[in-house]
Motif scaffolding. Sequence first.
Motif, PDB file in Angstrom:
ATOM      1  N   GLU A  47      -1.381  41.430 -62.801  1.00  0.00           N
ATOM      2  CA  GLU A  47      -1.171  40.312 -61.873  1.00  0.00           C
ATOM      3  C   GLU A  47       0.176  39.626 -62.141  1.00  0.00           C
ATOM      4  OE1 GLU A  47      -3.624  36.323 -60.962  1.00  0.00           O
ATOM      5  OE2 GLU A  47      -4.833  38.083 -61.435  1.00  0.00           O
ATOM      6  N   VAL A  48       0.494  39.438 -63.411  1.00  0.00           N
ATOM      7  CA  VAL A  48       1.784  38.829 -63.768  1.00  0.00           C
ATOM      8  C   VAL A  48       2.937  39.721 -63.288  1.00  0.00           C
ATOM      9  CG1 VAL A  48       3.260  38.080 -65.687  1.00  0.00           C
ATOM     10  CG2 VAL A  48       0.835  37.621 -65.750  1.00  0.00           C
ATOM     11  N   CYS A  49       2.786  41.034 -63.485  1.00  0.00           N
ATOM     12  CA  CYS A  49       3.840  41.967 -63.044  1.00  0.00           C
ATOM     13  C   CYS A  49       3.988  41.931 -61.527  1.00  0.00           C
ATOM     14  CB  CYS A  49       3.511  43.397 -63.464  1.00  0.00           C
ATOM     15  SG  CYS A  49       3.508  43.599 -65.233  1.00  0.00           S
ATOM     16  N   ARG A  50       2.851  41.834 -60.826  1.00  0.00           N
ATOM     17  CA  ARG A  50       2.920  41.785 -59.363  1.00  0.00           C
ATOM     18  C   ARG A  50       3.628  40.519 -58.903  1.00  0.00           C
ATOM     19  NH1 ARG A  50      -2.518  42.883 -57.940  1.00  0.00           N
ATOM     20  NH2 ARG A  50      -2.469  40.934 -56.791  1.00  0.00           N
ATOM     21  N   MET A  51       3.285  39.400 -59.553  1.00  0.00           N
ATOM     22  CA  MET A  51       3.917  38.116 -59.219  1.00  0.00           C
ATOM     23  C   MET A  51       5.434  38.194 -59.384  1.00  0.00           C
ATOM     24  SD  MET A  51       1.669  35.061 -60.838  1.00  0.00           S
ATOM     25  CE  MET A  51       2.860  34.702 -62.128  1.00  0.00           C
ATOM     26  N   ARG A  52       5.835  38.879 -60.462  1.00  0.00           N
ATOM     27  CA  ARG A  52       7.275  38.938 -60.767  1.00  0.00           C
ATOM     28  C   ARG A  52       7.943  40.148 -60.108  1.00  0.00           C
ATOM     29  NH1 ARG A  52       6.564  36.951 -66.625  1.00  0.00           N
ATOM     30  NH2 ARG A  52       6.634  34.725 -66.228  1.00  0.00           N
ATOM     31  N   LYS A  53       7.154  40.918 -59.325  1.00  0.00           N
ATOM     32  CA  LYS A  53       7.662  42.124 -58.657  1.00  0.00           C
ATOM     33  C   LYS A  53       8.323  43.101 -59.638  1.00  0.00           C
ATOM     34  CE  LYS A  53       8.139  40.629 -53.876  1.00  0.00           C
ATOM     35  NZ  LYS A  53       7.208  39.506 -53.985  1.00  0.00           N
ATOM     36  N   ILE A  54       7.619  43.396 -60.727  1.00  0.00           N
ATOM     37  CA  ILE A  54       8.139  44.358 -61.719  1.00  0.00           C
ATOM     38  C   ILE A  54       7.621  45.747 -61.336  1.00  0.00           C
ATOM     39  CG2 ILE A  54       8.142  44.992 -64.171  1.00  0.00           C
ATOM     40  CD1 ILE A  54       7.511  42.076 -64.837  1.00  0.00           C
ATOM     41  N   GLN A  98      -8.130  49.241 -55.899  1.00  0.00           N
ATOM     42  CA  GLN A  98      -8.955  48.085 -55.548  1.00  0.00           C
ATOM     43  C   GLN A  98      -8.834  46.947 -56.550  1.00  0.00           C
ATOM     44  OE1 GLN A  98     -12.670  50.062 -54.955  1.00  0.00           O
ATOM     45  NE2 GLN A  98     -11.950  50.943 -53.049  1.00  0.00           N
ATOM     46  N   LYS A  99      -9.011  47.276 -57.844  1.00  0.00           N
ATOM     47  CA  LYS A  99      -9.042  46.192 -58.834  1.00  0.00           C
ATOM     48  C   LYS A  99      -7.667  45.607 -59.111  1.00  0.00           C
ATOM     49  CE  LYS A  99     -13.180  46.908 -61.584  1.00  0.00           C
ATOM     50  NZ  LYS A  99     -13.649  47.291 -62.916  1.00  0.00           N
ATOM     51  N   LEU A 100      -6.637  46.454 -59.076  1.00  0.00           N
ATOM     52  CA  LEU A 100      -5.306  45.953 -59.441  1.00  0.00           C
ATOM     53  C   LEU A 100      -4.451  45.651 -58.219  1.00  0.00           C
ATOM     54  CD1 LEU A 100      -4.484  48.328 -62.438  1.00  0.00           C
ATOM     55  CD2 LEU A 100      -5.486  46.066 -62.509  1.00  0.00           C
ATOM     56  N   GLY A 101      -4.969  46.013 -57.042  1.00  0.00           N
ATOM     57  CA  GLY A 101      -4.210  45.739 -55.824  1.00  0.00           C
ATOM     58  C   GLY A 101      -2.912  46.528 -55.743  1.00  0.00           C
ATOM     59  N   LEU A 102      -2.919  47.751 -56.273  1.00  0.00           N
ATOM     60  CA  LEU A 102      -1.687  48.568 -56.258  1.00  0.00           C
ATOM     61  C   LEU A 102      -1.786  49.639 -55.175  1.00  0.00           C
ATOM     62  CD1 LEU A 102      -1.213  49.114 -60.111  1.00  0.00           C
ATOM     63  CD2 LEU A 102      -0.264  47.316 -58.681  1.00  0.00           C
ATOM     64  N   THR A 103      -0.631  50.176 -54.794  1.00  0.00           N
ATOM     65  CA  THR A 103      -0.606  51.326 -53.888  1.00  0.00           C
ATOM     66  C   THR A 103      -0.135  52.500 -54.735  1.00  0.00           C
ATOM     67  OG1 THR A 103       0.113  49.845 -52.149  1.00  0.00           O
ATOM     68  CG2 THR A 103       0.346  52.206 -51.727  1.00  0.00           C
ATOM     69  N   VAL A 134     -10.282  50.520 -65.310  1.00  0.00           N
ATOM     70  CA  VAL A 134      -9.523  49.266 -65.329  1.00  0.00           C
ATOM     71  C   VAL A 134     -10.324  48.188 -66.049  1.00  0.00           C
ATOM     72  CG1 VAL A 134      -8.552  47.446 -63.887  1.00  0.00           C
ATOM     73  CG2 VAL A 134      -8.338  49.841 -63.194  1.00  0.00           C
ATOM     74  N   GLU A 135      -9.741  47.591 -67.090  1.00  0.00           N
ATOM     75  CA  GLU A 135     -10.445  46.545 -67.844  1.00  0.00           C
ATOM     76  C   GLU A 135      -9.783  45.195 -67.577  1.00  0.00           C
ATOM     77  OE1 GLU A 135     -11.809  48.280 -71.897  1.00  0.00           O
ATOM     78  OE2 GLU A 135     -10.043  49.402 -71.305  1.00  0.00           O
ATOM     79  N   GLU A 136     -10.475  44.106 -67.998  1.00  0.00           N
ATOM     80  CA  GLU A 136     -10.037  42.774 -67.547  1.00  0.00           C
ATOM     81  C   GLU A 136      -8.634  42.402 -68.017  1.00  0.00           C
ATOM     82  OE1 GLU A 136     -11.606  39.293 -69.278  1.00  0.00           O
ATOM     83  OE2 GLU A 136     -12.115  40.270 -71.163  1.00  0.00           O
ATOM     84  N   GLN A 137      -8.287  42.787 -69.239  1.00  0.00           N
ATOM     85  CA  GLN A 137      -6.969  42.383 -69.734  1.00  0.00           C
ATOM     86  C   GLN A 137      -5.860  43.047 -68.900  1.00  0.00           C
ATOM     87  OE1 GLN A 137      -6.826  39.923 -71.578  1.00  0.00           O
ATOM     88  NE2 GLN A 137      -4.634  39.946 -71.740  1.00  0.00           N
TER      89      GLN A 137
END
Length: 529
Positions: free
Chosen positions: A125-132, A157-162, A116-119
Amino acid sequence: MTFTEEINRRRTFGIISHPDAGKTTLTEKLLLFGGAIQEAGAVKNNKIKKAATSDFMEIERQRGISVATSVLAFEYNGYKINILDTPGHKDFAEDTFRTLTAVDSVIVVIDVAKGVEEQTEKLVEVCRMRKIPMIVFINKMDREGKDAFDLLDEIEQKLGLTVTPLSFPIGMGYDFKGIYNIWEQNVNLFSGDSRKDIEETIEISDINTPELDKLIGEKSANTLRDELELVEGVYPKFDQQTYLDAQLQPVFFGSALNNFGVRELLDCFVAIAPKPKPKYSEERLVEPKEDKFSGFVFKIHANMDPNHRDRLAFVKIVSGMFKRNTPYLHVRHGKNFKFSSPNAFFAEKKEIVDISYPGDIVGLHDTGNFKIGDTLTEGEEIHYKGIPSFSPEHFRYINNADPLKAKQLFKGIDQLMDEGVAQLFTLELNGRKVIGTVGALQYEVIQYRLEHEYGAKCSYENLNVHKACWIETDNEKSEEYLEFIRVKQRFLAKDKQNQLVFLADSAFSLQMTQQKYPNIKFHFTSEFK
């Protein structure tokens, strides 16, 4: 086909990742499976002087990076698929954020060696915010990289995904034998021969069968059985509704460059990905199945064809049918326009379409009527929201390097700013033009495009600005506001919408100014009015 069937067979998604994780290559291979291209442009292979189909700006071919979002459509197994390939380079993040307003789901590409890289973090994060809804594709499995389980942990861990794997690699790098497809329960063997377009899959419904040992060797087979048992014990079972609610992210493994694991990804994607979704406007929620057409502009691209100097506004259709030669209301102008040649895309090839459905992207020829975020409807006044413009991070004066070409330069800057490539500020004191961008690479792109598309040359001068703030006041006649304008005159500019902007030269001076003028509001994003 009925209107509802047309909507249900559409899948519109974006591909996002850090630069170099293999996004454009994956896009190419998806097109290959869709029969839309005959041979992939071997993105890295310079022997074939054919660049990737989706990179059509000259500067992208030279640098080997994508700087503009391209839109590609193809048919696959009865589905109509619209891909938006986004730039990964962080200097073009703004274009990517805007594109995410136009997709129903995304595929996140991750490089097996770099993880997982920073970009990727920012975009997810934007996708999570918009629930995509997201599907993760771990690419480059034919190279040495991180262990599959370590990667899955890192993504969680880094992306907060399940996450839940729907395919699993057999070995990696030199020992890479293939992939076990959990979703379809079969084994796909990797031959390492990229000339063979698509490897054969062998159906194995029971992984304890001795046939598996024959195929991949006893050691690999035993390792695979242990790993699959672990997958079953550790990760949640795939559930489509949870995925659509953006609470669960399926993971696939493969190698896009070798065409490997891509078909599995595509077959599963068309089966589970969301069909066109309703979208919020400021007034109400708009459903795709409504009779009346509505859509919004999420991107403008000048000079798709250098011979014609044309501008295209990309419109995402949200509801109803878009028909050629029908007058539609441009909500911001309050005027009707009709379009005689709306385009559907396949990278450089464009076709004129008579009817488009929700989920589709159409390109409308534009003579300067559109801005990013504009809404088109059949008469109702609605405004789709969520297309921000950020405060730039870099600022430079732009100077004309060829006095005879002043008109071309001005026209070029004007059109590129409408595209949202960067923002233009005009200083109140002396009328000098300042260009603000999110990333430094954009200056090169602007310079290059001004010269090659408009025949104008420009040079830059550095300008020390920390932040641009949009100014808002309740009373333009108040003493406080008039004093602010007088004292800060040399730091004030107007943006393209003629809104007042304060260019603070340091974080300290911004803080002092905010304290000194408490009744003036300082905004860091300009909501397009």
